[in-house]
Design a protein around this motif. Structure first.
Motif: not given
Length: 221
Positions: A101-103, A195-197, A199-202, A213-215
């Motif tokens: 998806y990116g970098s 919701e993204f944050l 579900q994803n404990k970045i 986060a790129i996705e």
């Protein structure tokens, strides 16, 4: 490009090098590099360095060994030793990690706030200096650009270290944002990213975690 083709080698890069006012570059010397254009061609070679004062690529012109700005060239990537640098607009950023998806990219930036706290020379007092009333690029760039590389190298003995820090970015191939939670939310909205944050404990600051986060960036288009 033919005027800048060059294979000669100056001394090797020192891992502990710190950019200075007379040599505001990522590398201690100009490096042999492979240039990859936006059309995918990667057969060009040049001696290049990355300037932290203007975030541009500088190269040595073969015919007279003068240092010039490579901004006008249509470049996509630059390969120096084992590192790959991505060109985004006028910025040159090191590729740290990537997926489909990116970098995650990294740039070196002068920390003007920290330089405010110390005597930076040029007759400028720490009491009246601020990044807002002095364009540091006007001080730094003439120390190297548009002169013979040998002269620039000789000037390094009068150098003063710059305060430089690493800055991470999220890049999906189109949009570039600073890799912090606040910048991420500002770019896409608090409601949209909630919701993204959740579900994803970045772990911001950790490329292996931030790559998720790129996705989201791709899906948000």
């Amino acid at each position: 490009m033919t005027s800048m083709l060059i294979l000669s080698s100056i001394s090797a890069f020192s891992q502990g090098f710190t950019p200075t006012d007379k040599w505001p570059y990522v590398y201690e010397d100009f490096q042999n590099a492979t240039l990859i254009n936006v059309d995918g061609k990667g057969d060009q070679k040049a001696l290049v360095n990355i300037c932290v004062a203007d975030d541009h690529i500088h190269y040595v012109r073969t015919k007279d060994e003068v240092i010039l700005d490579m901004l006008s060239l249509n470049l996509k990537e630059i390969k120096i030793q084992d590192k790959v640098y991505t060109v985004v607009g006028s910025q040159v950023l090191e590729k740290v990690l990537e997926n489909e998806y990116g970098s995650i990219l990294k740039g070196k930036r002068i920390n003007y706030d920290e330089m405010n706290k110390v005597d930076i020379g040029y007759g400028i007092s720490t009491n009246n200096y601020s990044a807002s009333n002095l364009d540091m690029t006007q001080v730094l760039i003439p120390g190297s650009l548009n002169q013979r590389v040998r002269n620039a190298l000789e000037a390094r003995e009068y150098e003063q270290s710059l305060v430089v820090e690493d800055v991470l970015y999220l890049y999906d191939g189109e949009q570039l944002i600073k890799a912090t939670k606040s910048d991420f939310i500002d770019a896409y909205g608090k409601k949209e990213t909630a919701e993204f944050l959740k579900q994803n404990k970045i772990k911001w600051g950790k490329p292996e975690s931030m790559i998720k986060a790129i996705e989201f960036m791709k899906s948000a288009k």
